[in-house]
Design a protein around this motif. Structure first.
Motif, PDB file in Angstrom:
ATOM      1  N   VAL A 293      38.876  33.506  45.734  1.00  0.00           N
ATOM      2  CA  VAL A 293      39.346  32.810  44.630  1.00  0.00           C
ATOM      3  C   VAL A 293      40.387  33.577  43.564  1.00  0.00           C
ATOM      4  N   ASP A 297      44.686  29.223  43.211  1.00  0.00           N
ATOM      5  CA  ASP A 297      44.737  29.032  44.905  1.00  0.00           C
ATOM      6  C   ASP A 297      44.312  27.258  45.290  1.00  0.00           C
ATOM      7  N   VAL A 299      42.684  24.542  46.476  1.00  0.00           N
ATOM      8  CA  VAL A 299      40.876  24.858  46.555  1.00  0.00           C
ATOM      9  C   VAL A 299      40.993  23.641  47.672  1.00  0.00           C
TER      10      VAL A 299
END
Length: 360
Positions: A293, A297, A299
């Motif tokens: 990642v 980002d 998640v």
């Protein structure tokens, strides 16, 4: 940057025939967290190996600079009608053979004080069966803390106006994690990976936590909000199927200490630093173990799974996810916090309980 290994040891201040009573700092590596002040987030483990019940009656700290000069001295003791010693520990009275913990009462110091060596003098008094007290038993713990900043540059995992509902100050439940407590000891807890944790809650336009009475998760402004990776790394643990019901299986802790967090994502940033993002919304975890990642980002989303009172994001930086792992200070450079009618830069990007953060 790590500048030295902490050297922590207990020195006996009484004759060798004194009962087997030990006091030591936990964790052994004592790190300095810097913000508006300097903070030493550690505590003391006590073992009473003698035949008498012991009562903690005094703790004193002496702070020395690098040249050995005394910087300051403070103490708590039994003086006064409401003695400060009562604040030291739920285990202030230790029966024979018992282990207990003292929550370090001297954990905050001005930024300009040089914390080269701290000497903590602990006094315990035997309490015999006839009600009389014996002669004091003294123990000294020397602590040489290390300056610490994580190698990972972190960003806030939430965006918006955020309340640190609970951080890791002296009164925080994250800080007061007494693993000598019988329940925790029976479930394999041997350290406090959450000692530098935060519970983040998104606020509404009027700075409220929720609309209505807050009984429904959907009334909380943060429920379902995007949770972002605080830094790049590899996902090493992730669970997303647990309900947002505020419950977890206590008996699962021995097998997996992360079980208390419900749904979670753990990101390994390297250098022995991992981010734990926890209490995530059921079905929202968007990554799997092994995924790479990038910073920022998405998640998962904010939920209320695991040991959670209401929708929020639990965040902590840790050395690992296995039993015995410890928490690490974490900072969010560039953050602004509310002070008065405006906003100011958070010193070193450090925040704690009660701070309102502008994380836009």
């Amino acid at each position: 940057m790590l500048i030295a290994l902490a050297l922590v040891h207990a020195l006996s201040a009484v004759p060798a025939d004194t009962p087997d009573v030990t006091v030591r700092a936990a964790p052994e590596r004592v790190r300095v967290e810097r913000g508006a002040s300097q903070y030493l987030n550690f505590d003391f483990l006590i073992h009473n190996g003698g035949a008498d019940t012991l009562e903690i009656t005094r703790v004193e700290v002496s702070v020395y600079d690098g040249a050995g000069g005394l910087q300051l001295r403070k103490l708590v003791n039994e003086n006064g009608p409401s003695p400060s010693a009562l604040l030291l520990s739920p285990d202030r009275v230790l029966p024979p053979g018992a282990d207990g913990m003292i929550f370090n009462p001297f954990a905050e110091f001005p930024r300009e004080v040089e914390l080269a060596r701290l000497r903590y003098d602990v006094e315990l008094r035997p309490r015999r069966a006839d009600g009389e007290r014996g002669e004091p038993i003294a123990r000294t713990v020397d602590v040489m803390p290390e300056a610490f900043a994580p190698r990972t540059r972190l960003r806030m995992p939430l965006q918006g106006r955020v309340l640190v509902w609970d951080g890791h100050d002296f009164l925080s439940h994250h800080r007061r994690w007494n693993w000598t407590h019988p329940v925790l000891a029976a479930h394999c807890i041997t350290s406090n990976p959450g000692r530098y944790a935060y519970d983040f809650v998104l606020l509404g336009a009027d700075d409220s936590l929720h609309a209505g009475d807050g009984k429904a998760h959907t009334q909380w402004y943060g429920f379902g909000a995007e949770v972002r990776a605080p830094a790049a790394g590899r996902v090493v643990a992730a669970t997303g199927d647990r309900p947002d019901d505020g419950n977890f299986d206590l008996d699962a802790l021995c097998a997996d200490e992360l079980a208390m967090y419900g749904n979670f994502v753990v990101i390994d940033h390297g250098n022995g630093e991992m981010s734990v993002l926890a209490h995530l919304q059921q079905g929202s975890v968007a990554v799997r173990v092994g995924d790479e990642v990038g910073e920022g980002d998405v998640v998962a989303r904010v939920g209320s799974s695991g040991s959670s009172l209401f929708p929020h994001l639990h965040y902590q930086l840790v050395t690992g996810t296995q039993h015995g792992a410890e928490g690490l200070p974490s900072y969010f450079p560039g953050l602004r916090v509310r002070r008065g009618a405006g906003w100011v830069d958070a010193p070193d990007g450090q925040v704690d309980t009660g701070d309102i953060i502008d994380a836009r």
